[in-house]
Write a protein that holds these residues in place. Structure first.
Motif, mmCIF file in Angstrom:
data_model
loop_
_atom_site.group_PDB
_atom_site.id
_atom_site.type_symbol
_atom_site.label_atom_id
_atom_site.label_comp_id
_atom_site.label_asym_id
_atom_site.label_seq_id
_atom_site.Cartn_x
_atom_site.Cartn_y
_atom_site.Cartn_z
ATOM 1 N N ARG A 182 -2.862 -3.773 3.299
ATOM 2 C CA ARG A 182 -2.457 -4.423 1.866
ATOM 3 C C ARG A 182 -3.519 -3.945 0.800
ATOM 4 O O ARG A 182 -3.108 -3.405 -0.136
ATOM 5 C CB ARG A 182 -2.438 -5.876 2.068
ATOM 6 N N HIS A 215 -2.498 -0.704 -1.177
ATOM 7 C CA HIS A 215 -1.334 -0.597 -2.078
ATOM 8 C C HIS A 215 -2.138 -0.217 -3.301
ATOM 9 O O HIS A 215 -1.409 0.259 -4.334
ATOM 10 C CB HIS A 215 -0.856 -1.875 -2.164
ATOM 11 N N GLU A 224 4.714 4.688 4.285
ATOM 12 C CA GLU A 224 5.659 3.684 4.547
ATOM 13 C C GLU A 224 7.117 4.348 4.876
ATOM 14 O O GLU A 224 7.530 5.117 3.987
ATOM 15 C CB GLU A 224 5.745 2.780 3.250
ATOM 16 N N GLU A 282 7.650 -9.843 10.123
ATOM 17 C CA GLU A 282 6.930 -10.624 9.101
ATOM 18 C C GLU A 282 5.535 -9.691 9.001
ATOM 19 O O GLU A 282 5.201 -9.764 7.728
ATOM 20 C CB GLU A 282 6.440 -11.967 9.455
ATOM 21 N N ALA A 299 6.101 -6.481 7.030
ATOM 22 C CA ALA A 299 6.627 -6.776 5.432
ATOM 23 C C ALA A 299 5.150 -7.135 4.872
ATOM 24 O O ALA A 299 5.096 -6.866 3.607
ATOM 25 C CB ALA A 299 7.473 -7.869 5.770
ATOM 26 N N LYS A 300 4.188 -7.626 5.274
ATOM 27 C CA LYS A 300 3.108 -8.043 4.523
ATOM 28 C C LYS A 300 2.175 -6.705 4.499
ATOM 29 O O LYS A 300 1.511 -6.400 3.642
ATOM 30 C CB LYS A 300 2.356 -9.023 5.509
ATOM 31 N N SER A 326 4.343 -2.123 1.016
ATOM 32 C CA SER A 326 4.325 -2.251 -0.615
ATOM 33 C C SER A 326 5.932 -2.408 -1.027
ATOM 34 O O SER A 326 5.988 -3.104 -1.922
ATOM 35 C CB SER A 326 3.677 -1.234 -1.279
ATOM 36 N N THR A 327 6.851 -2.019 -0.154
ATOM 37 C CA THR A 327 8.280 -2.145 -0.369
ATOM 38 C C THR A 327 8.735 -3.535 -0.104
ATOM 39 O O THR A 327 8.179 -4.179 0.924
ATOM 40 C CB THR A 327 8.970 -1.015 0.356
ATOM 41 N N VAL A 328 9.840 -3.725 -0.853
ATOM 42 C CA VAL A 328 10.558 -5.017 -0.757
ATOM 43 C C VAL A 328 11.168 -5.238 0.744
ATOM 44 O O VAL A 328 11.203 -6.173 1.327
ATOM 45 C CB VAL A 328 11.475 -5.372 -1.725
ATOM 46 N N ASN A 329 11.714 -3.974 1.075
ATOM 47 C CA ASN A 329 12.648 -3.858 2.494
ATOM 48 C C ASN A 329 12.041 -2.792 3.433
ATOM 49 O O ASN A 329 12.985 -2.002 3.343
ATOM 50 C CB ASN A 329 14.052 -4.055 2.334
ATOM 51 N N PRO A 330 10.830 -2.883 3.905
ATOM 52 C CA PRO A 330 10.421 -1.745 4.759
ATOM 53 C C PRO A 330 11.406 -1.627 5.955
ATOM 54 O O PRO A 330 11.929 -2.390 6.256
ATOM 55 C CB PRO A 330 9.047 -2.292 5.348
ATOM 56 N N LYS A 377 3.992 4.707 -4.384
ATOM 57 C CA LYS A 377 5.131 4.942 -5.065
ATOM 58 C C LYS A 377 5.251 6.372 -5.397
ATOM 59 O O LYS A 377 6.237 6.877 -5.249
ATOM 60 C CB LYS A 377 5.006 4.200 -6.685
#
Length: 271
Positions: A20, A23, A37, A85, A88-89, A92-96, A159
């Protein structure tokens, strides 16, 4: 589960916090690695022969991509089967889509060639989406090297990596604190240094891009700094309808690079 793949089921695992931190620019600099990612970025890196520090994937992704899993594990120092889960943590994307990997910075940065036929210099470019688009276009047009000032958007950010569609992994890039020493070297080598300005004395169609060329672009709002602009050999305009004030910088870069390559490729292509 193969012995070389370790499970992670808790979001409190130290590796989750470590990834994390990637990011942010600060975390990437402190750890000396970046975060890739998604399946496409991982595939591009694998095809380039990159070796990962960590490869993390879910059971669903493993089932859908058995061949990729084998390659990812083979090219990773450490591999982990993680819960949705946990992934997802990490991401950085909402729906990896089920996979992330970490790559050492020395696997990313490569020095551009000293005498490019076509190179790109970027000064103070701030928007990550614009930078990613520019890198994707640069890769498509065969740009041989990119030089960026250190205050540009970070090419290693998630990004930029996503918006470049992995193209940033293909390009030799170098960050610089100051551009004048680089531009002086290019001048001494006889390269033409081309900038776009609203009221250029020439259009880009009048430039001989068959000569070794460096195209230079500045920030979205302010353009190039005065000292850098003064070092260019050509200041050209991109023709456009009077009602349009200016082009987005990523579009302008694309127009310039494709005109340069159109001229160069038309000479090198038989017939």
């Amino acid at each position: 589960m193969p012995s070389d793949i370790a499970p992670i089921t808790s979001t409190q695992n130290p590796l989750v916090k470590k990834l994390r931190q990637l990011h942010q620019t600060k975390g990437r600099k402190q750890q000396g690695q970046l975060l890739l990612e998604g399946t496409h970025l991982v595939e591009v890196a694998l095809a380039q022969g990159k070796r990962f520090n960590h490869g993390c994937f879910t059971a669903v992704w493993q089932e859908k991509n058995p061949a990729l899993v084998d390659r990812l594990v083979a090219q990773s120092a450490q591999s982990y089967l993680v819960s949705g889960e946990v992934l997802a943590k990490m991401a950085s994307t909402v729906n990896p889509d089920g996979v992330v990997a970490t790559l050492a910075m020395d696997q990313f940065w490569r020095s551009p060639p000293p005498n490019p036929q076509l190179g790109l210099v970027l000064e103070h470019l701030q928007d990550p989406g614009n930078l990613g688009t520019i890198l994707r276009t640069a890769a498509a047009t065969g740009v041989e090297g990119i030089w960026l000032t250190a205050d540009c958007a970070d090419p290693t950010s998630p990004k930029v990596l996503r918006s470049s569609a992995g193209s940033s992994l293909l390009l030799p890039q170098q960050q610089l604190e100051s551009l004048p020493p680089l531009l002086e070297k290019f001048q001494a080598q006889g390269l033409q240094l081309i900038a776009t300005v609203p009221q250029g004395s020439q259009t880009l169609w009048e430039i001989d891009f068959q000569r070794p060329t460096i195209v230079i672009f500045g920030s979205e709002g302010q353009g190039l700094s005065a000292p850098v602009l003064a070092m260019t050999t050509h200041q050209v305009a991109i023709p456009q309808a009077p009602a349009v004030e200016s082009l987005n910088v990523a579009i302008a870069v694309g127009v310039m690079l494709y005109e340069a390559r159109r001229q160069q490729w038309s000479v090198s292509t038989p017939g």
